[in-house]
Design an enzyme around this catalytic site. Structure first.
Site, PDB file in Angstrom:
ATOM      1  N   GLY A 243      -6.554 110.118 -37.019  1.00 59.30           N
ATOM      2  CA  GLY A 243      -7.752 110.938 -36.877  1.00 59.30           C
ATOM      3  C   GLY A 243      -7.386 112.391 -36.696  1.00 59.30           C
ATOM      4  O   GLY A 243      -6.208 112.773 -36.769  1.00 59.30           O
ATOM      5  N   HIS A 244      -8.387 113.213 -36.450  1.00 57.23           N
ATOM      6  CA  HIS A 244      -8.191 114.662 -36.305  1.00 57.23           C
ATOM      7  C   HIS A 244      -8.244 115.110 -34.852  1.00 57.23           C
ATOM      8  O   HIS A 244      -8.368 116.304 -34.584  1.00 57.23           O
ATOM      9  CB  HIS A 244      -9.234 115.426 -37.129  1.00 57.23           C
ATOM     10  CG  HIS A 244      -9.066 115.261 -38.612  1.00 57.23           C
ATOM     11  ND1 HIS A 244      -9.892 115.881 -39.535  1.00 57.23           N
ATOM     12  CD2 HIS A 244      -8.181 114.533 -39.342  1.00 57.23           C
ATOM     13  CE1 HIS A 244      -9.520 115.547 -40.753  1.00 57.23           C
ATOM     14  NE2 HIS A 244      -8.480 114.733 -40.658  1.00 57.23           N
TER      15      HIS A 244
END
Length: 395
Positions: A243-244
């Protein structure tokens, strides 16, 4: 004789009270099968779910909508609470809700399952399978694709609980909390491919008194994104990756924008993510702000940007405003953060020239790169260090 018969009932009542059981809290149950839902994954059960919701809403008592084991096909559906009489509606999911096979059916809607103007709603257990991967493939090929739908959204709602829910392969955002008060999210799992576009795990905006705890998020965008107007947000024991990361922003999308304040993130683990803790804003004028933020106790494992403030945010360098960010960032503490960076720069503060970041504190931070010292870079950032801080302080 009648008096003697009353004694066992009285003793039972006293016994139940001693166990702290609220006899009046029994909920009237509404089983979706009673309203025509079919757990075969093929029959469209949308109307059956709406009928169960209408019945539960119409009761003046606490109610429960029960979804037994099985797979239930649902189209886009909005559960509205404007005329609800029940003060407490629990949706108990023992099965899996699935989206239509044709991604275009759901993709043309903004939301798959939305709750609007509701109060006292709890979602317990279950899985939501939005079947988003065909839409992701369409977008990766640059075809004429629909935008996609958020899997679960609560809008302008109060006293919400989401517990033990699994969200799979959302077309867009998995869970959105927008314009809500007093929300608890606990034990949630989010799963989507690491390259799935715009599949934020949990997005919070224009909301206050929100708690997110004991959750695991694996997705292709922000694990948790925090938008304008978020106040009093508590995040604890969340695992993120892929994810970010956990992001405040992006901010400064518009000139008139409410601020983000009083956010605490504790005891998090990031594994192989693009970012760890990120604050991002576009380089344009805005009335927004970020203040009173606490990032406490995190482990970073091979994270590209463990700590980053980016006030020149412009993904893919397309249509960048090229102005100066009007977002004032202040009173941000990074405490007890350790682990490894996947890039040489483990700490990057790229702040606004007109409104420099101020009150930034690094306390007991230890981040390395390939078993060597990492670097930090600071632009227009004012702050201090406390305790041992690696990489070397650039504030």
């Amino acid at each position: 004789m009648a008096k003697l018969l009353c004694i066992p009932s009285l003793l039972l009542f006293i016994f139940l009270v001693s166990l702290n059981i609220n006899i009046s809290s029994a909920k009237t149950s509404y089983n979706v099968l009673t309203y025509g839902a079919r757990p075969n994954g093929k029959t469209n059960s949308t109307q059956a779910f709406l009928h169960a919701w209408t019945a539960a809403c119409g009761s003046t008592d606490p109610t429960m909508i029960y979804i037994p084991k099985g797979r239930y096909l649902l189209g886009s559906v909005a559960f509205t609470g404007g005329n609800c009489k029940s003060p407490d509606i629990t949706i108990r999911i023992d099965g899996t809700l699935i989206a239509p096979e044709d991604y275009r059916i759901l993709g043309r809607a903004s939301n798959w399952l939305s709750f609007e103007r509701v109060s006292g709603v709890s979602i317990v257990g279950g899985a939501l399978d939005a079947k988003g991967s065909p839409l992701w493939d369409c977008k990766s090929k640059g075809s004429n694709c629909p935008a996609g739908a958020t899997t679960l959204s609560f809008v302008n709602s109060n006293n919400i609980k989401i517990t033990g829910l699994l969200s799979l392969n959302s077309q867009m955002f998995h869970i959105v909390i927008n314009g809500c008060h007093n929300v608890q999210v606990q034990g949630v799992r989010v799963i989507a491919a690491g390259d799935s576009p715009n599949t934020d795990g949990i997005h919070v905006q224009l909301s206050n008194d929100v708690v997110i705890m004991n959750s695991s998020i694996k997705t292709g965008d922000d694990c948790i994104s925090i938008g304008p107007g978020t106040k009093n947000l508590w995040i604890e024991r969340v695992r993120c990756g892929p994810g970010h990361g956990i992001s405040i922003g992006s901010l400064a999308k518009s000139m008139d924008e409410p601020g983000v304040q009083n956010v605490t993130v504790k005891s998090t683990i990031f594994t192989g993510t693009t970012n760890g803790f990120r604050i991002k804003s576009w380089a344009r004028h805005s009335t927004g702000f970020v203040q009173a933020i606490r990032f406490i106790g995190a482990t970073m494992i091979n994270v590209q940007n463990p700590i980053i403030i980016d006030q020149n945010y412009c993904p893919h360098n397309l249509n960048c405003p090229n102005q100066v960010s009007g977002i004032q960032i202040s009173d941000v503490i990074y405490q007890g953060i350790r682990g490894t960076s996947a890039t040489p720069v483990a700490i990057k503060f790229d702040c606004s020239f007109k409104y420099p970041c101020k009150g930034i504190t690094l306390q007991n931070v230890n981040l390395t790169y390939l078993n060597k010292e990492a670097r930090s870079t600071c632009t227009n950032a004012i702050g201090k260090i406390s305790g041992q801080v690696q990489p070397d302080n650039c504030l």
